[in-house]
Scaffold this active site. Structure first.
Site, PDB file in Angstrom:
ATOM      1  N   GLY A 175       5.047   2.615  -2.126  1.00 13.75           N
ATOM      2  CA  GLY A 175       5.773   3.702  -2.530  1.00 13.75           C
ATOM      3  C   GLY A 175       6.701   3.205  -3.668  1.00 13.75           C
ATOM      4  CD  GLU A 192       5.174  -2.450   6.210  1.00 11.14           C
ATOM      5  OE1 GLU A 192       4.533  -3.383   5.741  1.00 11.14           O
ATOM      6  OE2 GLU A 192       4.911  -1.778   4.896  1.00 11.14           O
TER       7      GLU A 192
END
Lengths: 661, 681
Positions: free
Chosen positions: B193, B437
């Site tokens: 990101g 994640e």
């Protein structure tokens, strides 16, 4: 071609072309479908732009352009058969989303089903040629599946021989119809008919909504787009509000019910016939579930053969992720489901056509069962498919989340199937109503036929839902027929439990409806079990019709996998009903793992057999040639955010911030 | 219309009054909602602070989220950058520092619709992996936004499996520099990101090569864009990866490095360092690389994932008391859809689940904080358990939050498909958490590895239970358990001890089965790795059961601590019961399998479950009010506090650009299509 995919294809145990013929129904169908697809692919007017980089308005515009182009092309190519139209659209539109789609899927069929000959003469030709564009406006903002709750009124005025249409409240505003927002100039509106001071329930009216020539809303009509949605960006789902809007008496569809010039209401002979359109759409949706799931499986399985990750043994090169047992366990049962639904979809189509002919001859006897079956199977297949597409998407890891995978698009386009054309829970309860009726019938000594005929055995089996019953069979987990029996017993048991619980509640509660509500979780469970049985039964019966030995072997494995995986997921039902023993469940789980290994070498060939063109898949991950990463990079470069090397927000916001802090 | 609205509302003309259908739901309060809000916030002072932040943010039009649904990806990105910059200015004025509760609450209030969120991840990684000197150098630059940093791990061809990453950092002793390089197409960093358009620096995970030896993954600070004009630095190819299902406001990026040189000091060196001459020194466990991921996973639960399901529950349950459909008696009025058993069966388990997860994540956070300081001081004893717990819980929470959010969306029928309901955005955002994640299957298997290893150690290879010390969360593996559930009637299943023991039984059995299956395969000649792969489906089930057990146990323990709040304890106890019984029913096969539960007992569980639905139904609206989301934050036409659903939906739809701008498609395509009709008139 990517080396991994080449190896996979070379190692397959069967010829996917033969399986494609099975899926299409015949080699001739396959040939003709490809011929039509090639018409599009070879057509210079056909441009496939990537919709992912466009805004919603741009996507709508592209879709309208394609729709207009398509009408012309189909006329040029002489494509008129509904099946062929569908093939054509599949490649042309990729997602079947077209603003004028409702004109063909709802406006024209309703006109055919419910319009008089005179009405058909007046409207049919011009709507078929898209000279008028129609849509179908049923759902209101405050009311969906429950038809009787709709509030829109059509009040007959004998003075002028007109109906006066009104949307009396905010909740009565028509909401959701496709093509209504910007495209259509006519709508078939469902409204409560009021004549001579009395309300006669819902009837269909043809309502002009936009002026021919200017496309402006007509006086008394408020119409617009309902705004952005999860998917269907190309579609202008709309709202429609009518204020004392007058239409001639002849605009009420009067094949069955009629309003005479003086306002006298003439009742229809049978109201079952209006089911026709719904049954057609829902049975089509079962096939749509199969197609969407097949696409998702194609993408996920091809990508899983190309993607390498992690290690099974230390020091060895990273294996294809398709070699991980967990990945196989995620994907292969879904692949088996896709095949199961393909066959169910084909069955539904045949049955619909068969029964439609009967109806044409005035025989309505099979309609109630068909209605119940389509409702339940629409819900069953769409719920399963909804979850399965998501599972395929997540099986592609992070890249599945990018629009480059094509999977988010397949998902958001498919998921409304769970709520439109009858919300799924309501559909399941409709099927349950039929099951309860059949159950009562059996208990009053009459036999039932069709898919519910297993209920005939119940009184003799004396099933005690909470005790060990003596079942007439011992399940052979290697036989599709025997497994079908097991599913049948499960369905019979859950129908019986729901029926008994319902009876108990009826005794205790103030009304049947309250009792029904307090049993509805059980009732949905019973319907699901019934539908699951139907799917298993159709899949195993399909095996009998397969001639080619190699195809038979691979489909049989898929069928077993579908059956056993379902048992493993619902083990509680099979154990609780003493249909299977604990050690059999352990064997089932073991057998599933063996089947995963058996399917593994054929996995890529099995998705190749669905025969989707890359254009139709719209996926970088699912490309036939498997050259994923290079194209992923090229695709990303086209992102609108990449237009300038330094984004304008740097100058506007970032730089000033840095000087401020 | 009912009484005036007393909560932060959107200020529409009709929203000064509460819809009577939702007002009646709040009329009888069996518990004090404000007290429950305080408990969820972790104290009344936190509630006060949160509301103060909310009022500052909501009174500032710069922070409005109302046009979000109508914006393109580009517009969303720019709006997020603008909001973040504006927030930073306010934070400076108000004295809200990085990591302060005020900024945390700002993030919540704005639903995280802010740019530079990975900037914070960078800071956290820096603080856990960097030396004191490195922290002193880089943290202030970050805090003042002199640099914008991101964390670049995932590559185009490689995800969760860290060792597979291809990016290389080769030490050049001559210049005391690392040469960071992407050797192949698949080595391109992909997904981080803020990387696409914003970041000036990236913390790059790369294979360290020094003195000719590969030393595995390490983290390097790599400058990627000019601090003068923001253009990419020489050797750097960077851009946005294109449109996604959600996160439209974030510029997820790609990064290719062509022999980019960085100083030796840019390798984060709390646990490993390279000396000027190229000597490699290591001061940590192998697992230390996972530490940043553990930090992120724990943060995500309460900060990102759980609020999505909370909001979905608020929207769907509020809408379900406004929406009426069909009737429960012939010619009776249409009833609220929340009064249908099937609707309760869809929504109330989700509500129970999200309460369970809130308490689960809060306690995991406490455990994390107590272990974290020890780890920073190089005491790694808690790391394996922390890693296993955080992996499994992240997987379970994200899986079930996704399922629940999507269920809530579909429970709103057609309107749930409209973006104006707020639900599609929640679904498409929470779904990402199942793969980022750490992909969930991989995470479950990491938990399973911990469980199976400990089981085998505790029971020895001969099956005799040796008394070894097991970490607290798996102590139940050596506790003797009952072979049959003692419950005799439905009411017995409302005892916390009973259903906790039931889950302990199933989890222990599945872990045992999975360990035995593994051993059997190895005894028949397979090596450990092959045997492991061939039993992963079992491991997965075992890990899931373990997580269920942990979450049920945690919920019941939380209740025990609420004895001073009997009314709240009672209402939460019902949720806890519902959560436990629902999980037993959806996995009934596992409980029936070895006869732990009989068929009759499963029926009793079902009876108890259905009865609970009716009890919780009464408090459903209050239980969603207790999450205390403002209308601005929910940004949903269906879920506002005042219940004026339809007016708002109609009003919002009219603001859509498709209605406010012209229809070029008509002139271009529709009109020509209709021409032939006109000529016939």
């Amino acid at each position: 071609m990517n080396q991994d995919l080449r190896r996979e294809r070379e190692a397959a145990s069967f010829n996917p072309e033969l399986l494609t013929h099975v899926l299409d129904g015949s080699p001739e169908n396959t040939r003709r479908r490809r011929e039509i697809e090639n018409l599009i692919l070879n057509d210079p007017d056909f441009q496939h732009e990537d919709l992912n980089f466009l805004t919603r308005s741009q996507r709508y515009e592209v879709a309208v352009r394609k729709s207009a182009n398509m009408v012309k092309k189909m006329r040029d190519f002489g494509i008129a058969d509904p099946e062929e139209i569908m093939w054509f659209k599949k490649v042309h539109l990729v997602n079947f989303v077209e603003p004028v789609g409702l004109n063909y899927s709802m406006f024209i069929p309703t006109l055919l089903n419910q319009g008089t000959t005179a009405q058909q003469e007046k409207w049919l030709l011009s709507s078929k040629g898209l000279q008028i564009i129609g849509t179908y406006a049923q759902t209101e903002m405050g009311h969906g599946t429950h038809l009787r709750g709709l509030e829109t009124t059509a009040t007959y005025d004998p003075e002028t021989q007109e109906f006066i249409l009104n949307s009396p409240t905010v909740t009565s505003i028509k909401w959701w119809p496709g093509g209504l927002g910007k495209t259509s100039n006519h709508a078939i509106v469902l409204a409560q008919l009021i004549t001579k001071g009395k309300c006669y329930g819902l009837h269909a009216f043809i309502v002009p909504i936009r002026e021919i020539g200017t496309h402006k809303p007509l006086p008394g009509i408020t119409v617009g787009d309902i705004g952005p949605k999860f998917g269907y960006d190309e579609m202008d789902n709309g709202y429609l509000k009518m204020d004392n809007y007058r239409i001639p008496r002849e605009n009420m569809l009067m094949k069955y019910a009629q309003v005479k010039p003086d306002g006298t209401y003439v009742k229809p002979v049978s109201n079952k016939l209006t089911y026709g359109t719904m049954v057609f759409v829902r049975s089509f949706l079962v096939g749509e579930a199969a197609r969407s799931l097949s696409k998702a499986c194609t993408i996920a399985i091809r990508y899983s053969a190309v993607r390498h990750q992690s290690e099974i043994k230390p020091g060895e090169p990273e294996p294809q992720i398709l070699d991980f047992q967990t990945q196989q366990y995620k994907l292969f049962p879904l692949l088996a489901t896709a095949y199961a639904f393909q066959f169910v979809g084909a069955y539904m189509k045949e049955t619909y056509h068969r029964i439609n002919e009967d109806i044409g001859h005035g025989d309505l006897s099979e309609l109630p069962e068909l209605h119940a079956l389509t409702a339940g199977l629409k819900a069953f297949t769409s719920w399963t498919t909804n979850a399965a597409i998501e599972a395929c998407r997540m099986a592609c890891g992070g890249h599945g989340y990018s629009h480059c995978s094509g999977l988010p698009n397949i998902y958001v386009t498919f998921t409304p199937t769970c709520t439109f054309e009858g919300e799924n829970t309501v559909m399941m309860l409709q099927t349950a109503r039929f099951l309860m009726k059949s159950y009562d019938q059996v208990h009053s000594g009459k036999l039932v036929c069709g898919m519910v005929s297993y209920l005939n055995d119940l009184p003799t089996q004396r099933i005690q839902p909470q005790q060990v019953a003596v079942w007439p069979t011992v399940v052979d987990i290697d036989s599709p027929d025997s497994l079908t029996e097991a599913y049948k017993l499960r369905a019979a048991r859950l129908v019986e439990i729901a029926a008994k619980n319902l009876q108990n509640e009826v005794i205790r509660r103030e009304s049947k409806e309250v009792a029904w509500n307090l049993t509805s979780v059980d009732l949905v469970r019973a319907s699901e079990a019934h539908c699951h049985y139907v799917v298993v039964k159709l899949f195993s019966e399909k095996l009998l019709k397969i001639q080619d030995k190699s195809i038979h072997t691979v489909l049989r494995n898929l069928c077993l996998l579908y059956c056993l995986y379902g048992i493993s997921q619902k083990a509680g039902d099979f154990l609780q009903g003493s249909i299977m023993t604990e050690s059999q469940i352990t064997q089932v789980n073991q057998r599933i793992k063996e089947l995963l290994t058996a399917v593994r070498p054929d996995a890529v060939a099995l998705v190749d057999a669905f025969d989707f063109k890359d254009v139709t898949l719209g996926s970088v991950l699912g490309r036939y040639d498997g050259n994923v990463y290079e194209h992923l990079f090229e695709w990303a470069k086209k992102s609108p955010l990449n237009k300038a090397e330094v984004h304008e927000s740097y100058y506007k916001h970032l730089k000033p911030l840095q000087s401020k802090l | 219309m009912g009484s005036p609205v007393h909560r932060v509302s959107l200020g529409d003309t009709w929203s000064t009054q509460v819809h009577p259908d939702i007002e009646s739901e709040r009329y009888i309060q069996s518990f004090n909602v404000e007290r429950l809000i305080n408990i969820l916030d972790g104290g009344a002072q936190n509630t006060a602070l949160r509301r103060k932040v909310e009022s500052i943010i909501h009174s500032d039009p710069e922070f409005s989220l109302k046009d979000n649904y109508f914006m393109t990806q580009n517009e969303r990105y720019e709006a997020a950058v603008k909001r973040k910059c504006h927030l930073q200015t306010i934070a400076k004025r108000q004295g809200w520092s990085e990591g302060s509760p005020e900024l945390y609450y700002s993030y919540r209030t704005l639903s995280g619709d802010l740019a530079f969120s990975i900037h914070t991840v960078f800071l956290k990684s820096l603080k856990s992996l960097g030396s004191e000197e490195q922290i002193a150098k880089w943290a202030p630059l970050c805090n003042d936004f002199q640099i914008i940093a991101t964390y670049a791990q995932t590559e185009l061809g490689h995800g969760t499996y860290l060792q597979g990453l291809e990016t290389e950092a080769t030490y050049d002793a001559a210049t005391q520099e690392f040469v960071v390089h992407s050797p192949t197409m698949t080595a391109t960093k992909w997904w981080p990101g803020d990387l696409g358009r914003s970041a000036t620096h990236a913390l790059v995970q790369a294979q360290l090569i020094c003195s000719g030896a590969r030393q595995g993954m390490h983290a390097f600070i790599v400058p990627i864009r000019s601090l003068q004009d923001h253009t990419p630095l020489p050797g750097v190819t960077v851009g946005d990866i294109g449109p996604k299902m959600g996160f439209h406001h974030i510029d997820h990026g790609f990064l290719r490095l062509d022999h980019v040189r960085i100083p030796r000091e840019n390798m984060l060196s709390r646990f490993a360092q390279v000396l000027p001459d190229g000597t490699y020194l290591k001061v940590g466990s192998l697992q230390i690389n996972y530490l940043s991921m553990v930090v992120m996973r724990v943060d995500l639960l309460l900060g990102e994932i759980i609020p999505m399901l909370q909001k979905a529950c608020v929207i769907a349950i509020r809408y379900s008391v406004i929406r009426h459909q069909s009737s429960l008696r012939p010619s009776g009025p249409e009833v609220k859809i929340l009064d249908y058993q099937t609707q309760q069966h869809k929504l109330l388990p989700q509500l129970a689940t999200v309460y369970a997860f809130h308490f689960l994540a809060s306690n995991l956070l406490k455990f994390f904080h107590s272990s974290y300081s020890a780890i920073l001081n190089r005491d790694f004893s808690h790391l394996p358990e922390l890693h296993a717990l955080s992996a499994g819980i992240k997987a379970m929470v994200s899986d079930l939050c996704l399922q629940g959010t999507e269920l809530c969306r579909r429970a709103c029928g057609g309107h749930g498909y409209s973006k104006l309901s707020g639900l599609p955005s929640l679904v498409s955002r929470v779904t990402a958490s199942c793969t980022y994640e750490g992909e969930n299957t991989v995470l479950y298997l990491q938990t399973a590895r911990f469980l199976v290893k400990n089981y085998l150690q505790a029971h020895g290879s001969l099956g005799s239970t040796s008394q070894i010390f097991l970490p607290k969360s798996i102590a139940y593996l050596t506790t003797p358990y009952q072979a049959r559930c003692p419950a005799q009637k439905a009411a017995d299943f409302l005892h916390a001890k009973l259903y906790t023991a039931a889950w302990a039984h199933v989890a222990a059995r599945l872990i045992k089965d999975s360990a035995h299956h593994l051993q059997t395969l190895m005894q028949s000649g397979a090596d450990w790795d092959e045997a492991w792969n061939q039993s992963t489906v079992l491991h997965l089930q075992a890990a899931k059961a373990h997580c269920y057990y942990i979450s049920v146990k945690n919920f019941t323990e939380t209740l025990d601590k609420l004895e001073n709040e009997p009314a709240i304890q009672q209402v939460l106890k019902r949720l806890c019961d519902l959560y436990a019984l629902h999980s037993i029913l959806t996995n009934s096969g596992d409980f029936l399998h070895d006869g732990f539960l009989s068929g009759t007992q499963v029926d009793a569980v079902r009876t108890a479950y259905l009865n609970l639905l009716l009890l919780i139904r009464k408090d459903a609206i209050l239980l969603t009010d207790a999450f205390d989301f403002t209308d601005h934050c929910l940004n949903s036409a269906l879920g506002c506090y005042d219940g004026n659903v339809y007016e708002r939906l109609f009003h919002w739809a009219q603001r859509s650009p498709t209605n406010t701008q012209g229809n070029p498609a008509y002139e271009k395509y529709i009109k020509p299509l209709l021409q032939s009709w006109r000529s016939k008139l």
